[in-house]
Scaffold this active site. Sequence first.
Site, PDB file in Angstrom:
ATOM      1  N   GLU A  90      -3.715   2.589  -7.276  1.00  0.00           N
ATOM      2  CA  GLU A  90      -4.264   4.102  -6.393  1.00  0.00           C
ATOM      3  C   GLU A  90      -3.274   5.152  -6.584  1.00  0.00           C
ATOM      4  O   GLU A  90      -2.056   5.086  -5.952  1.00  0.00           O
ATOM      5  CB  GLU A  90      -4.069   3.344  -4.958  1.00  0.00           C
ATOM      6  CG  GLU A  90      -5.171   2.194  -4.570  1.00  0.00           C
ATOM      7  CD  GLU A  90      -5.341   2.176  -3.146  1.00  0.00           C
ATOM      8  OE1 GLU A  90      -6.644   2.057  -2.894  1.00  0.00           O
ATOM      9  OE2 GLU A  90      -4.574   2.430  -2.292  1.00  0.00           O
ATOM     10  N   HIS A 105       0.964  -1.302   0.043  1.00  0.00           N
ATOM     11  CA  HIS A 105       0.058   0.108  -0.213  1.00  0.00           C
ATOM     12  C   HIS A 105       0.781   1.308   0.058  1.00  0.00           C
ATOM     13  O   HIS A 105       2.161   1.342   0.623  1.00  0.00           O
ATOM     14  CB  HIS A 105      -0.888  -0.151   1.263  1.00  0.00           C
ATOM     15  CG  HIS A 105      -2.031   1.139   1.081  1.00  0.00           C
ATOM     16  ND1 HIS A 105      -1.674   2.423   1.391  1.00  0.00           N
ATOM     17  CD2 HIS A 105      -3.531   0.771   0.925  1.00  0.00           C
ATOM     18  CE1 HIS A 105      -2.912   3.120   1.231  1.00  0.00           C
ATOM     19  NE2 HIS A 105      -3.865   2.133   1.029  1.00  0.00           N
TER      20      HIS A 105
HETATM   21  O1  G3P Z   1      -6.562   1.547   0.401  1.00  0.00           O
HETATM   22  C1  G3P Z   1      -7.504   2.479   0.109  1.00  0.00           C
HETATM   23  C2  G3P Z   1      -7.131   3.738  -0.219  1.00  0.00           C
HETATM   24  O2  G3P Z   1      -5.690   4.128  -0.008  1.00  0.00           O
HETATM   25  C3  G3P Z   1      -8.138   4.703  -0.734  1.00  0.00           C
HETATM   26  O3  G3P Z   1      -8.036   5.603   0.453  1.00  0.00           O
HETATM   27  O4  G3P Z   1      -9.569   6.944   1.635  1.00  0.00           O
HETATM   28  O5  G3P Z   1      -9.182   7.609  -0.976  1.00  0.00           O
HETATM   29  O6  G3P Z   1     -10.558   5.610  -0.071  1.00  0.00           O
HETATM   30  P1  G3P Z   1      -9.342   6.569   0.076  1.00  0.00           P
END
Ligand code: G3P
Length: 228
Positions: A143, A95
């Site tokens: 992400e 992550h």
């Molecule tokens: O692991 C999920 C992540 O990093 C995204 O976070 O708060 O933008 O949904 P968020």
Amino acid sequence: MGIKYPLILINFKAYREASGRRGLELAKVAEKVSKETGVTIGVAPQLTDLAFVAAQVDIPVFSQHVDDVPPGSYTGHVTLEAVKDAGAVGTMINHSERRVRADQVDVVVKRARELGLVTVVCTNTPEVTAAMAALGPDIVAIEPPELIGTGIPVSKAKPEVVTASVDLVRRINPNVKVLCGAGITTGDDVAAALRLGTVGVLLASGVVKAKDWEKAIRDLIEPIIKRA
Ligand code: G3P
């Protein structure tokens, strides 16, 4: 455990709102909605709550992180075996808030496969997604870090990052599933993610920080129910 897609994976991160008993409550809400709708909703509780949560819900529970060491003399480390013993079906790794080296991801993916654990490898760019897909995890989750926690959904703000990741993964290892995450909060964001070729989303604050967890989760899965 075989995961049925689409998958909504809720990462509890280190948020106080989803720690200890509150973490179990959130997992129970996810379980309730999943059972009522048939949509797969996974949770990644805090590591200290992993066994406690996994013992009490019947939905896929993931570890947020695991170390690349075998059981033994490794104080403060988390092993795949311990995660499995705790009742998790798999683990996230790499992550952006818990980066590890590519060689460590490789070790974890290989050992997880031997143990029958599902791996979700997080990535930040299409290029890194391609590199991680080559290691053969079950899932990669793209992400862009700059959108994490902003409420600005990657599936709408940076669709090209998602589609480039999906295309590269299809070419490198079509068995690898792709999730996207960062800023996902609504069903519309999930619908956009699915349209881009992902099999679901990885999200955190949109649910964990919502005033009404059940409402937030139901909104997220609406497009999946409509598609079915
Ligand atoms: O692991 C999920 C992540 O990093 C995204 O976070 O708060 O933008 O949904 P968020």
